[in-house]
Write a protein that holds these residues in place. Structure first.
Motif, mmCIF file in Angstrom:
data_model
loop_
_atom_site.group_PDB
_atom_site.id
_atom_site.type_symbol
_atom_site.label_atom_id
_atom_site.label_comp_id
_atom_site.label_asym_id
_atom_site.label_seq_id
_atom_site.Cartn_x
_atom_site.Cartn_y
_atom_site.Cartn_z
ATOM 1 N N GLY B 252 -42.583 24.167 47.081
ATOM 2 C CA GLY B 252 -43.261 24.167 45.799
ATOM 3 C C GLY B 252 -42.606 23.163 44.859
ATOM 4 O O GLY B 252 -41.780 22.352 45.264
ATOM 5 N N LEU B 253 -42.966 23.241 43.595
ATOM 6 C CA LEU B 253 -42.391 22.337 42.609
ATOM 7 C C LEU B 253 -41.279 23.084 41.888
ATOM 8 O O LEU B 253 -41.491 24.130 41.297
ATOM 9 C CB LEU B 253 -43.475 21.912 41.616
ATOM 10 C CG LEU B 253 -43.014 21.011 40.476
ATOM 11 C CD1 LEU B 253 -42.570 19.672 41.016
ATOM 12 C CD2 LEU B 253 -44.139 20.823 39.470
ATOM 13 N N ASN B 254 -40.067 22.547 41.959
ATOM 14 C CA ASN B 254 -38.928 23.218 41.333
ATOM 15 C C ASN B 254 -38.465 22.449 40.115
ATOM 16 O O ASN B 254 -38.156 21.274 40.196
ATOM 17 C CB ASN B 254 -37.754 23.290 42.328
ATOM 18 C CG ASN B 254 -37.894 24.480 43.233
ATOM 19 O OD1 ASN B 254 -37.796 25.610 42.785
ATOM 20 N ND2 ASN B 254 -38.163 24.231 44.492
ATOM 21 N N LEU B 255 -38.421 23.143 38.998
ATOM 22 C CA LEU B 255 -37.920 22.505 37.786
ATOM 23 C C LEU B 255 -36.625 23.179 37.376
ATOM 24 O O LEU B 255 -36.559 24.398 37.264
ATOM 25 C CB LEU B 255 -38.948 22.635 36.657
ATOM 26 C CG LEU B 255 -40.270 21.919 36.923
ATOM 27 C CD1 LEU B 255 -41.253 22.230 35.814
ATOM 28 C CD2 LEU B 255 -40.052 20.420 37.008
ATOM 29 N N SER B 256 -35.614 22.364 37.107
ATOM 30 C CA SER B 256 -34.301 22.936 36.812
ATOM 31 C C SER B 256 -34.273 23.536 35.409
ATOM 32 O O SER B 256 -35.069 23.162 34.552
ATOM 33 C CB SER B 256 -33.241 21.844 36.904
ATOM 34 O OG SER B 256 -33.428 20.931 35.835
ATOM 35 N N PRO B 257 -33.353 24.464 35.166
ATOM 36 C CA PRO B 257 -33.230 25.048 33.823
ATOM 37 C C PRO B 257 -32.925 23.987 32.788
ATOM 38 O O PRO B 257 -33.415 24.058 31.660
ATOM 39 C CB PRO B 257 -32.044 26.018 33.957
ATOM 40 C CG PRO B 257 -31.842 26.210 35.399
ATOM 41 C CD PRO B 257 -32.405 25.021 36.103
#
Lengths: 258, 390, 364
Positions: B252-257
């Motif tokens: 999936g698409l992972n966006l960092s904090p």
């Protein structure tokens, strides 16, 4: 105002009513701004409304093209009743032209674009035809040479004449004027009043809110006096100025005619 | 008449000569000051055995960067690291600008709504967000991630396919498929077609006066063509879902904090200022304009398009552009929460090479470049749009 | 033509019930038309879902004055992180028993600000009061004279440091900004170019880069052995930064001045400095008071950036508290508290600015 420019008012007006206002009331919150207005305007009739500020004169004519909404009573323009029906409102607006105290020309459009905006987008007229129409009216108000200029480049009197031409381009049946010369420098008032007199000569139905009493005397069929939201008195100019019936009218006249 | 031509004026009384003298003295002083500072700096650098010059660009960086749009490793050069940082800055800024303009416009219009509740809430949002420093907002959102959100094992699942945890946010996205490329081409083709349709309908209106439903047709084309392409390519519906593997989400698409906190903080802060600019722009168009347009019989959408927006945009665009620049400049605060933007990477570089002067100069140059570009655009726009007046 | 005379005696007709009073207000403001009604309902639902839980967390389930352990067991907001560390958050490392001094300095500042609100008091005595006040504030913080124990600037922190950086920053930046604005308008090419370069350079870069420059590069610019303390470095950076923005604000005011003013001054025989000091600047600066207050608000917010160069302003002291194991994990509460402090300061200033703008546009 020289008598040469006075327009004959003795001609018999048709009995056909173009505007009927029946027992109309309007409130701004708790403030009863228009109290039981009854008014019938006949075709080709010219009415001047005067009165102190706050008397509701502007509000009255703004109700006729639905810039303001009335809460009670009926307003019928050319057989169309003004209600919440959007279609009726739009129809009425195409038949009623309005000229504002502060001209309200569109500053980002040229003069000719100001005039063709309505015909192109409301009456769906092709551009060439709209421009020819516009030039015709610009010549009528004696300002054809400024067609490609922008409102910011014109004087107040020129802008107001353009505003009148803009309303005329929609071929209205009635023209409303909301204090058309109040925002003008004195030397420019005559040029605008002359245009309005020409319009009167051609038989346009006009309702004018104004303090220009000379204009009223020479052009109006009726002069109405409004105070505190009511039409106090109305009569031919001659009768109105010579024999005011009510004390309030007499007081007002004494204040403005000196 | 007596000949009164120039008695010789002593040069210290002649304004022109005085001006020249004054400028000469000023330049000398600035020059001397500059020389003094530069020589001190060179001396101090030498004493501390710090190199000068930009040679370090080719040296190996030996540090990792958490997020990168291009390939990068600790073996890459400092130059490459800086490019990664710059790309990250641009990436955050573009997305941030897009969301900010949308949110800000929405809030500005909401502020003017006749609905009391909506307008008050918008006003509260604007007041609160404008008056709290953006850095504090960044820290707050970052803290939400690592303190409030649960670990990946217990990730929040607000909507199907979206997982929130303290490692970031994972979205379900469609699985990459050749059809996507075709859809992108279809969309671009659609844009061109829409442009041509608009031109044609305008000419037609000028000729015959008839109106064409341009808006609806445009939307139809822009949505329909890609959809058609998708269907023709076999209607692929496979999704790339994030799955919990060990301690992390894979896929999936992972966006960092860091990225999300930076984006949230920047967007929420700047949108408040954009909202005010939009509100001021709309209010700058006097009521009489709307009344005159309505009196001609124009419908509200037409009034908005032809009378209000052109005038409002003239007032909105200049402050809007400076807010966009502010967002880009504020993205430099990423260094405080560990997102590897340009300033962050440059900071690490300075720490490792000790070459502070070159590092800071680079930072300033990059941002100056953005600013000057924006100023040039604003000047051009203002000149083009100025209302013609006497 | 008949008259249209109204009946002079008529009953007082009331407007329709649904247009006035509370019902009228609700109808007009929340439910006029189906779109607005739908909007109201959706918004109320949204508020119910978000604001209500927040209130529960912040007030009903919250703990106010306990230790960290009790906080962890409780479910709601832990405001104890504030109440137990109050003095550290506000004053940083300033010696505990001497904290009355920065407190007094802040009180003096607030009093001066309070009196400066009233434009009628904007005369020489107020200016002198400010100069004396600033001097006393500096003295209270520093100590060393009049029997006050000296306190090194490395120990200054918290709210006094934030206020110090903002107030001194703006006070020093203002004259510099005015000079830059005048220089930018100057006919002398060299001066004009120098000013434009400075202004555009500073305005084009983020404050963080100037803070880096000040903390890392300033020491390099000075000859060997000379050091300046950290706070001064940051203060200089803030002054240089704010001055460029003030210059643009003042330039706006100068451009708003009509040529006639310059010509009138010239014809009386005033020279450049007199014209500026007596005629142009008093008017130009008055015109731009609202944007200047706006700059003060920005300067106040921008001081929070000194966190990044490890100065113990209000934000950093808060973060230090949070790094204490006992109070770890309560960032939300701490940041909300600091946010409220900043909000109160900035909001009151922007309210004041709006009030001022109204007064000035009405023609004082």
């Amino acid at each position: 105002m020289d008598t040469e420019s006075s327009v004959t008012t003795e001609q018999t007006l048709s009995d056909e009513a173009i505007i009927e206002i029946i027992d109309m009331h309007k409130w701004f919150g708790d403030f009863h701004v228009l109290q039981g207005i009854n008014l019938t305007v006949h075709k080709q009739e010219r009415i001047v409304i005067c009165g102190p500020s706050g008397s509701g004169k502007s509000t009255l004519i703004r109700c006729i093209n639905r810039l303001e909404e009335h809460q009670r009573g009926r307003i019928v323009v050319d057989g169309i009743e003004l209600t919440n029906n959007i279609k009726n409102i739009e129809k009425v607006r195409t038949e009623v032209g309005m000229v504002f105290q502060h001209f309200n020309l569109f500053p980002h459009l040229s003069i000719i674009e100001n005039l063709t905006l309505g015909p192109i987008w409301v009456r769906k007229v092709p551009k060439k035809e709209a421009e020819e129409n516009a030039m015709y009216y610009l010549e009528k108000v004696h300002i054809a040479e400024q067609a490609r200029k922008y409102p910011g480049q014109l004087s107040g009197g020129q802008q107001q004449r353009v505003a009148i031409a803009r309303s005329l381009c929609m071929n209205p049946k009635v023209m409303l004027f909301d204090e058309p010369t109040s925002a003008l420098d004195p030397e420019m008032i005559k040029e605008v009043l002359d245009v309005m007199i020409d319009l009167a000569r051609e038989g346009m139905t006009m309702i004018v809110v104004s303090h220009e009493m000379g204009f009223a005397k020479s052009v109006a069929h009726r002069v109405l006096f409004m105070d505190f939201g009511q039409i106090v008195e109305g009569n031919t100019p001659h009768e109105f100025f010579e024999n005011p019936q009510h004390d309030r009218t007499k007081l007002f006249l004494s204040q403005i005619l000196h | 008449m007596k000949n009164t031509v120039s008695e010789k004026v002593p040069f210290w009384l002649d304004p022109k000569k005085r001006a020249i003298l004054f400028q000469f003295i000023t330049l000398c002083m600035v020059g001397l000051l500059g020389y003094y500072l530069v020589s001190n700096t060179l001396h101090n650098l030498e004493k501390q055995s710090i190199a000068t010059g930009f040679g370090f660009i080719h040296q190996e960086s030996s540090f990792e960067i958490g997020e990168s749009l291009i390939d990068y490793s600790a073996a890459s050069s400092y130059g490459r690291a800086l490019i990664v940082g710059a790309l990250n800055t641009l990436y955050v800024s573009f997305i941030g600008i897009f969301i900010t303009v949308t949110l800000g416009t929405f809030m500005g219009v909401a502020r003017l709504s006749t609905n009391w509740l909506v307008s008050r809430l918008a006003a509260i949002y604007i007041e609160v967000m404008q008056n709290i420093p953006v850095l504090l907002q960044l820290f707050f959102w970052y803290a939400i991630f690592y303190e409030t959100l649960p670990s990946p094992r217990h990730a929040l699942h607000p909507i199907a396919g979206v997982f929130l945890c303290n490692r970031g946010v994972a979205f379900t996205v469609p699985k990459t498929h050749p059809a996507h490329a075709y859809m992108a081409i279809a969309f671009l083709a659609g844009c061109i077609i829409v442009y041509l349709v608009r031109r044609w309908s305008k000419k037609r209106q000028e000729r015959t006066g008839q109106l064409f439903p341009v808006f609806r047709v445009s939307v139809g084309i822009l949505l329909g063509l890609p959809l058609l392409t998708w269907w023709m390519a076999g209607a692929p519906t496979e999704l790339n879902m994030p799955k919990l593997v060990g301690f992390n989400f894979i896929g999936g698409l992972n966006l960092s904090p860091e990225f999300i906190a930076l984006l949230l903080g920047l967007v929420l802060y700047t949108a408040a200022f954009v909202a005010e600019a939009v509100r001021a722009g709309i209010q700058s168009v006097s009521k009489g304009q709307t009344e005159a347009a309505m009196s001609l019989g124009l419908r509200p959408p037409t009034v908005l398009n032809l009378v209000i927006l052109p005038q409002a945009l003239r007032v909105i665009i200049p402050p809007l552009t400076s807010q966009m620049l502010n967002l880009t400049k504020n993205s430099s605060l990423a260094v405080a929460i560990g997102f590897p933007d340009f300033v962050s990477v440059a900071n690490t570089t300075i720490n490792q090479t000790g070459q502070a002067v070159e590092g800071v100069a680079l930072i300033m140059l990059v941002y100056l470049f953005f600013s000057l570009l924006t100023s040039a655009f604003m000047n051009w726009y203002n000149k083009k749009m100025a209302l013609v007046e006497r | 033509m008949e008259d249209i005379i109204q009946k002079t005696s008529k009953e007082e007709i009331k407007p329709p019930v649904v247009s006035v009073g509370v019902i009228g207000w609700i109808k007009a403001n929340l439910f006029n038309g189906w779109f607005n009604s739908a909007l109201t309902i959706v918004t109320l639902f949204f508020l119910w879902e978000t604001v209500l839980p927040f209130f529960r967390w912040a007030f009903i389930d919250s703990v106010w004055n306990t230790t960290g352990q009790v906080c962890r067991d409780a479910g709601g907001a832990c405001w104890s992180v504030i109440s137990s560390n109050f003095r550290f958050i506000l004053f940083g490392f300033y010696p505990y028993d001497l904290q009355w001094r920065p407190l007094l300095a802040m009180i003096i500042l607030f009093v001066l600000l309070f009196f400066s609100q009233n434009r009628k008091l904007w005369k020489k005595p107020l200016a002198y009061a400010w100069i004396a006040g600033l001097f006393i504030m500096g003295l209270l913080l520093r100590g060393g004279l009049f029997g006050l124990d000296p306190v090194e600037s490395t120990q200054w922190g918290g709210l006094p440091l934030t206020l110090l950086l903002s107030v001194f920053g703006l006070t020093a930046a203002y004259p510099l900004g005015v000079v830059l604005a005048l220089g930018r308008q100057s006919k002398m090419r060299a001066v004009k170019t120098l000013c434009i370069v400075y202004i555009e350079l500073i305005r084009g870069v983020p404050l963080i880069s100037l803070l880096f420059m000040s903390s890392i590069i300033f020491p390099l610019l000075l000859p060997e052995g000379v050091t300046i303390n950290k706070i001064l470095r940051a203060q200089v950076a803030i002054i240089l930064f704010t001055a460029a923005y003030i210059a643009e604000v003042v330039r706006g005011g100068l451009q708003g001045m009509s040529r006639g003013q310059y010509e009138a001054a010239e014809s009386i025989g005033l020279n450049y400095y007199q014209t500026m000091r007596l005629v142009i600047l008093p008017q130009a600066l008055k015109i731009v008071i609202p944007p200047t207050v706006s700059q003060l608000i920005s300067a106040f917010k921008d001081t929070s950036l000194v966190v990044i160069i490890a100065l113990y302003d209000l934000l950093k002291t808060t973060q230090t508290v949070l790094s204490n194991p006992e109070w770890m994990g309560f960032s939300r509460e701490a940041y909300v508290f600091v946010g409220i402090l900043y909000f109160l300061g900035c909001f009151s200033m922007s309210n004041y600015s709006r009030k001022l703008e109204k007064e000035l546009s009405r023609g004082n």
